[in-house]
Design a protein around this motif. Structure first.
Motif, PDB file in Angstrom:
ATOM      1  N   PRO A  28       0.805  -1.230   0.000  1.00 38.50           N
ATOM      2  CA  PRO A  28       0.000   0.000   0.000  1.00 38.50           C
ATOM      3  C   PRO A  28       0.837   1.279   0.000  1.00 38.50           C
ATOM      4  O   PRO A  28       0.369   2.321  -0.469  1.00 38.50           O
ATOM      5  CB  PRO A  28      -0.823  -0.122   1.294  1.00 38.50           C
ATOM      6  N   ASP A  29       2.087   1.195   0.503  1.00 35.64           N
ATOM      7  CA  ASP A  29       2.956   2.373   0.529  1.00 35.64           C
ATOM      8  C   ASP A  29       3.295   2.814  -0.892  1.00 35.64           C
ATOM      9  O   ASP A  29       3.292   4.008  -1.206  1.00 35.64           O
ATOM     10  CB  ASP A  29       4.258   2.097   1.292  1.00 35.64           C
ATOM     11  N   TRP A  30       3.614   1.825  -1.761  1.00 34.62           N
ATOM     12  CA  TRP A  30       3.937   2.248  -3.132  1.00 34.62           C
ATOM     13  C   TRP A  30       2.689   2.452  -3.975  1.00 34.62           C
ATOM     14  O   TRP A  30       2.725   3.201  -4.943  1.00 34.62           O
ATOM     15  CB  TRP A  30       4.970   1.355  -3.797  1.00 34.62           C
ATOM     16  N   TYR A  31       1.548   1.866  -3.584  1.00 35.57           N
ATOM     17  CA  TYR A  31       0.293   2.214  -4.280  1.00 35.57           C
ATOM     18  C   TYR A  31      -0.056   3.673  -4.019  1.00 35.57           C
ATOM     19  O   TYR A  31      -0.449   4.405  -4.931  1.00 35.57           O
ATOM     20  CB  TYR A  31      -0.868   1.337  -3.800  1.00 35.57           C
ATOM     21  N   LEU A  32       0.075   4.095  -2.750  1.00 36.31           N
ATOM     22  CA  LEU A  32      -0.193   5.493  -2.392  1.00 36.31           C
ATOM     23  C   LEU A  32       0.764   6.415  -3.126  1.00 36.31           C
ATOM     24  O   LEU A  32       0.345   7.424  -3.719  1.00 36.31           O
ATOM     25  CB  LEU A  32      -0.057   5.665  -0.878  1.00 36.31           C
ATOM     26  N   ARG A  33       2.031   6.079  -3.082  1.00 35.92           N
ATOM     27  CA  ARG A  33       3.035   6.902  -3.773  1.00 35.92           C
ATOM     28  C   ARG A  33       2.701   7.036  -5.255  1.00 35.92           C
ATOM     29  O   ARG A  33       2.842   8.102  -5.857  1.00 35.92           O
ATOM     30  CB  ARG A  33       4.421   6.270  -3.606  1.00 35.92           C
ATOM     31  N   GLY A  34       2.204   5.951  -5.846  1.00 36.49           N
ATOM     32  CA  GLY A  34       1.910   5.952  -7.277  1.00 36.49           C
ATOM     33  C   GLY A  34       0.623   6.644  -7.667  1.00 36.49           C
ATOM     34  O   GLY A  34       0.352   6.831  -8.856  1.00 36.49           O
ATOM     35  N   GLY A  35      -0.211   6.992  -6.663  1.00 37.07           N
ATOM     36  CA  GLY A  35      -1.413   7.760  -6.988  1.00 37.07           C
ATOM     37  C   GLY A  35      -2.727   7.173  -6.515  1.00 37.07           C
ATOM     38  O   GLY A  35      -3.787   7.764  -6.736  1.00 37.07           O
ATOM     39  N   LEU A  36      -2.702   6.004  -5.859  1.00 36.90           N
ATOM     40  CA  LEU A  36      -3.940   5.437  -5.316  1.00 36.90           C
ATOM     41  C   LEU A  36      -4.293   6.186  -4.036  1.00 36.90           C
ATOM     42  O   LEU A  36      -3.542   6.148  -3.063  1.00 36.90           O
ATOM     43  CB  LEU A  36      -3.762   3.940  -5.021  1.00 36.90           C
ATOM     44  N   THR A  37      -5.423   6.880  -4.039  1.00 37.85           N
ATOM     45  CA  THR A  37      -5.810   7.662  -2.868  1.00 37.85           C
ATOM     46  C   THR A  37      -7.150   7.213  -2.289  1.00 37.85           C
ATOM     47  O   THR A  37      -7.628   7.792  -1.314  1.00 37.85           O
ATOM     48  CB  THR A  37      -5.890   9.164  -3.211  1.00 37.85           C
ATOM     49  N   THR A  38      -7.750   6.191  -2.910  1.00 38.72           N
ATOM     50  CA  THR A  38      -9.005   5.633  -2.408  1.00 38.72           C
ATOM     51  C   THR A  38      -8.769   4.173  -2.064  1.00 38.72           C
ATOM     52  O   THR A  38      -8.453   3.366  -2.944  1.00 38.72           O
ATOM     53  CB  THR A  38     -10.125   5.750  -3.462  1.00 38.72           C
ATOM     54  N   MET A  39      -8.889   3.834  -0.799  1.00 42.61           N
ATOM     55  CA  MET A  39      -8.721   2.460  -0.350  1.00 42.61           C
ATOM     56  C   MET A  39      -9.882   1.617  -0.890  1.00 42.61           C
ATOM     57  O   MET A  39     -11.019   2.096  -0.930  1.00 42.61           O
ATOM     58  CB  MET A  39      -8.705   2.434   1.178  1.00 42.61           C
ATOM     59  N   PRO A  40      -9.618   0.365  -1.334  1.00 41.71           N
ATOM     60  CA  PRO A  40     -10.729  -0.487  -1.753  1.00 41.71           C
ATOM     61  C   PRO A  40     -11.817  -0.526  -0.690  1.00 41.71           C
ATOM     62  O   PRO A  40     -11.533  -0.722   0.495  1.00 41.71           O
ATOM     63  CB  PRO A  40     -10.063  -1.862  -1.923  1.00 41.71           C
ATOM     64  N   GLY A  41     -13.051  -0.291  -1.106  1.00 38.58           N
ATOM     65  CA  GLY A  41     -14.164  -0.227  -0.170  1.00 38.58           C
ATOM     66  C   GLY A  41     -14.579   1.190   0.159  1.00 38.58           C
ATOM     67  O   GLY A  41     -15.695   1.420   0.632  1.00 38.58           O
ATOM     68  N   GLU A  42     -13.690   2.162  -0.083  1.00 41.79           N
ATOM     69  CA  GLU A  42     -14.033   3.572   0.128  1.00 41.79           C
ATOM     70  C   GLU A  42     -14.649   4.142  -1.150  1.00 41.79           C
ATOM     71  O   GLU A  42     -14.348   3.684  -2.247  1.00 41.79           O
ATOM     72  CB  GLU A  42     -12.789   4.397   0.475  1.00 41.79           C
ATOM     73  N   THR A  43     -15.508   5.131  -0.995  1.00 40.10           N
ATOM     74  CA  THR A  43     -16.122   5.767  -2.164  1.00 40.10           C
ATOM     75  C   THR A  43     -15.441   7.078  -2.529  1.00 40.10           C
ATOM     76  O   THR A  43     -15.512   7.507  -3.674  1.00 40.10           O
ATOM     77  CB  THR A  43     -17.615   6.041  -1.906  1.00 40.10           C
ATOM     78  N   GLU A  44     -14.762   7.673  -1.572  1.00 36.39           N
ATOM     79  CA  GLU A  44     -14.111   8.968  -1.818  1.00 36.39           C
ATOM     80  C   GLU A  44     -12.641   8.892  -1.430  1.00 36.39           C
ATOM     81  O   GLU A  44     -12.283   8.217  -0.464  1.00 36.39           O
ATOM     82  CB  GLU A  44     -14.783  10.079  -0.986  1.00 36.39           C
ATOM     83  N   PRO A  45     -11.776   9.604  -2.170  1.00 38.81           N
ATOM     84  CA  PRO A  45     -10.370   9.673  -1.743  1.00 38.81           C
ATOM     85  C   PRO A  45     -10.283  10.318  -0.364  1.00 38.81           C
ATOM     86  O   PRO A  45     -11.021  11.259  -0.067  1.00 38.81           O
ATOM     87  CB  PRO A  45      -9.713  10.561  -2.802  1.00 38.81           C
ATOM     88  N   SER A  46      -9.391   9.817   0.474  1.00 33.89           N
ATOM     89  CA  SER A  46      -9.261  10.367   1.829  1.00 33.89           C
ATOM     90  C   SER A  46      -7.871  10.939   2.069  1.00 33.89           C
ATOM     91  O   SER A  46      -7.528  11.282   3.193  1.00 33.89           O
ATOM     92  CB  SER A  46      -9.549   9.273   2.864  1.00 33.89           C
ATOM     93  N   VAL A  47      -7.075  11.039   1.013  1.00 29.41           N
ATOM     94  CA  VAL A  47      -5.679  11.469   1.153  1.00 29.41           C
ATOM     95  C   VAL A  47      -5.544  12.937   0.766  1.00 29.41           C
ATOM     96  O   VAL A  47      -6.022  13.357  -0.287  1.00 29.41           O
ATOM     97  CB  VAL A  47      -4.749  10.611   0.269  1.00 29.41           C
ATOM     98  N   ARG A  48      -4.892  13.685   1.637  1.00 34.50           N
ATOM     99  CA  ARG A  48      -4.534  15.066   1.311  1.00 34.50           C
ATOM    100  C   ARG A  48      -3.026  15.189   1.362  1.00 34.50           C
ATOM    101  O   ARG A  48      -2.401  14.753   2.322  1.00 34.50           O
ATOM    102  CB  ARG A  48      -5.163  16.047   2.300  1.00 34.50           C
ATOM    103  N   LEU A  49      -2.452  15.778   0.350  1.00 32.09           N
ATOM    104  CA  LEU A  49      -1.002  15.984   0.313  1.00 32.09           C
ATOM    105  C   LEU A  49      -0.644  17.241   1.107  1.00 32.09           C
ATOM    106  O   LEU A  49      -1.413  18.186   1.134  1.00 32.09           O
ATOM    107  CB  LEU A  49      -0.544  16.113  -1.134  1.00 32.09           C
ATOM    108  N   PRO A  50       0.518  17.277   1.759  1.00 33.30           N
ATOM    109  CA  PRO A  50       1.493  16.186   1.836  1.00 33.30           C
ATOM    110  C   PRO A  50       1.021  15.084   2.776  1.00 33.30           C
ATOM    111  O   PRO A  50       0.260  15.348   3.713  1.00 33.30           O
ATOM    112  CB  PRO A  50       2.747  16.882   2.375  1.00 33.30           C
ATOM    113  N   VAL A  51       1.472  13.851   2.517  1.00 36.58           N
ATOM    114  CA  VAL A  51       1.071  12.720   3.336  1.00 36.58           C
ATOM    115  C   VAL A  51       2.309  11.880   3.669  1.00 36.58           C
ATOM    116  O   VAL A  51       3.230  11.767   2.854  1.00 36.58           O
ATOM    117  CB  VAL A  51      -0.007  11.869   2.636  1.00 36.58           C
ATOM    118  N   ILE A  52       2.324  11.331   4.889  1.00 35.78           N
ATOM    119  CA  ILE A  52       3.399  10.431   5.315  1.00 35.78           C
ATOM    120  C   ILE A  52       2.933   8.997   5.073  1.00 35.78           C
ATOM    121  O   ILE A  52       1.928   8.575   5.646  1.00 35.78           O
ATOM    122  CB  ILE A  52       3.728  10.625   6.809  1.00 35.78           C
TER     123      ILE A  52
END
Length: 336
Positions: free
Chosen positions: A47-71
């Protein structure tokens, strides 16, 4: 509001390993039910490299929950530095490890300090160091929740029914595909702990390693097709997934099950005709289950394999190592 700072790896944009920036970031404050952990090591997970690559919606979520910058990061081992007033059972100075806030992208583990829900932590096994402890949570809990006890009622986002593990004992044969990887090497050992006969599938370079962990039979997928050599298996745990995962269905006996850790492509008519079950789980943070894994680690029943370690400042190199594949065990970031 705290003005204290720490060092952390953050993403300000999505992309390749080069977007991982080691920099000054705000020091988190533990909220209700949380403790502040001084991080000694952080595990590196898909999931760390999925996030880095641009995945911002976890499977099962309907909306992206990531705001940059993110750790990025979910897996930590470290020492409790501060405890919220409502937390019982953990004290300053306790060594702990955990899978933080999963499933979500809010673990924030690639950092010197992290605010962690106390319920997601367990005491670090005394017999292993922080590097081996940080390598355990996501991979170990994934194997545990697929094979031993789901520990929650939530179905995977990829199916509408709750995952139920297969009973494992001396009469059970389990095939683990991708047995040398993080989840695979834990799954092999947990199946052996329960008494099962285990067939390990990996590249030939990993044969001696997997036999040391207890594999009863080894198949080098670079030389043989497991589905042509194996029949009447009770359970296939496929840690690789993808469009070729369904080839393992033909290795199962009627009534058998295939558990794809990553999404595969299956035909309901085919599985019904074969009389087999395909079921998946989505790993979730669980401090109590991690404590169970910790006891097995302390007893030497489980071993954690470390592929490589990198200083936190070199998270980019750790992700580059992950991209090269053929990983044996886990990649871990160390925090000075």
């Amino acid at each position: 509001m705290s003005t204290q700072t720490m060092r952390a790896v953050r993403l300000h944009e999505h992309g390749g390993p080069e977007v991982l920036r080691y920099e000054v970031a705000p020091l988190p404050e533990p909220g209700p039910g949380e403790v502040l952990v001084r991080v000694h090591a952080a595990g590196v997970n898909p999931p760390d490299w999925y996030l880095r690559g641009g995945l911002t919606t976890m499977p099962g979520e309907t909306e992206p929950s990531v705001r940059l910058p993110v750790i990025p990061g979910t897996d930590v081992s470290g020492v409790v530095e501060a405890v919220a007033a409502d937390v019982a059972g953990l004290s300053v100075g306790d060594e702990v490890f955990g899978l933080l806030r999963f499933p979500s992208f809010h673990g924030s583990a690639y950092s010197e300090y992290v605010a962690a829900p106390a319920s997601h932590l367990a005491r670090k096994p005394a017999g292993i160091d922080h590097v081996h402890a940080a390598a355990t949570p996501m991979a170990g809990l994934t194997a545990w929740q697929f094979l031993i006890d789901a520990g929650h009622e939530h179905p995977s986002p990829f199916q509408d029914f709750r995952h139920r593990p297969t009973a494992l004992d001396a009469d059970t044969t389990v095939l683990v595909n991708g047995a040398a990887g993080g989840v695979g090497h834990f799954a092999l050992q947990l199946a052996k702990w329960r008494g099962a006969h285990v067939i390990a599938v990996a590249s030939g370079a990993h044969e001696s390693f997997l036999r040391e962990l207890g594999a009863d039979r080894f198949i080098d997928y670079t030389k043989n097709r497991p589905e042509e050599l194996v029949h009447d298996v009770d359970l296939v745990l496929d840690t690789v997934g993808g469009p070729t995962s369904r080839r393992f269905l033909r290795t199962l006996k009627p009534g058998g099950s295939q558990f794809p850790v990553l999404p595969g492509e299956f035909d309901d008519k085919e599985t019904a005709k074969l009389g087999v079950t395909v079921s998946s789980a989505q790993v979730r943070s669980n401090g109590a289950q991690l404590a169970e894994l910790g006891r097995l680690l302390d007893a030497g029943t489980l071993r954690v394999a470390i592929d490589s370690t990198f200083p936190l400042a070199d998270a980019r190199a750790a992700h580059e190592r992950a991209a090269r594949g053929h990983i044996r065990g886990k990649i871990v970031l160390t925090v000075a």
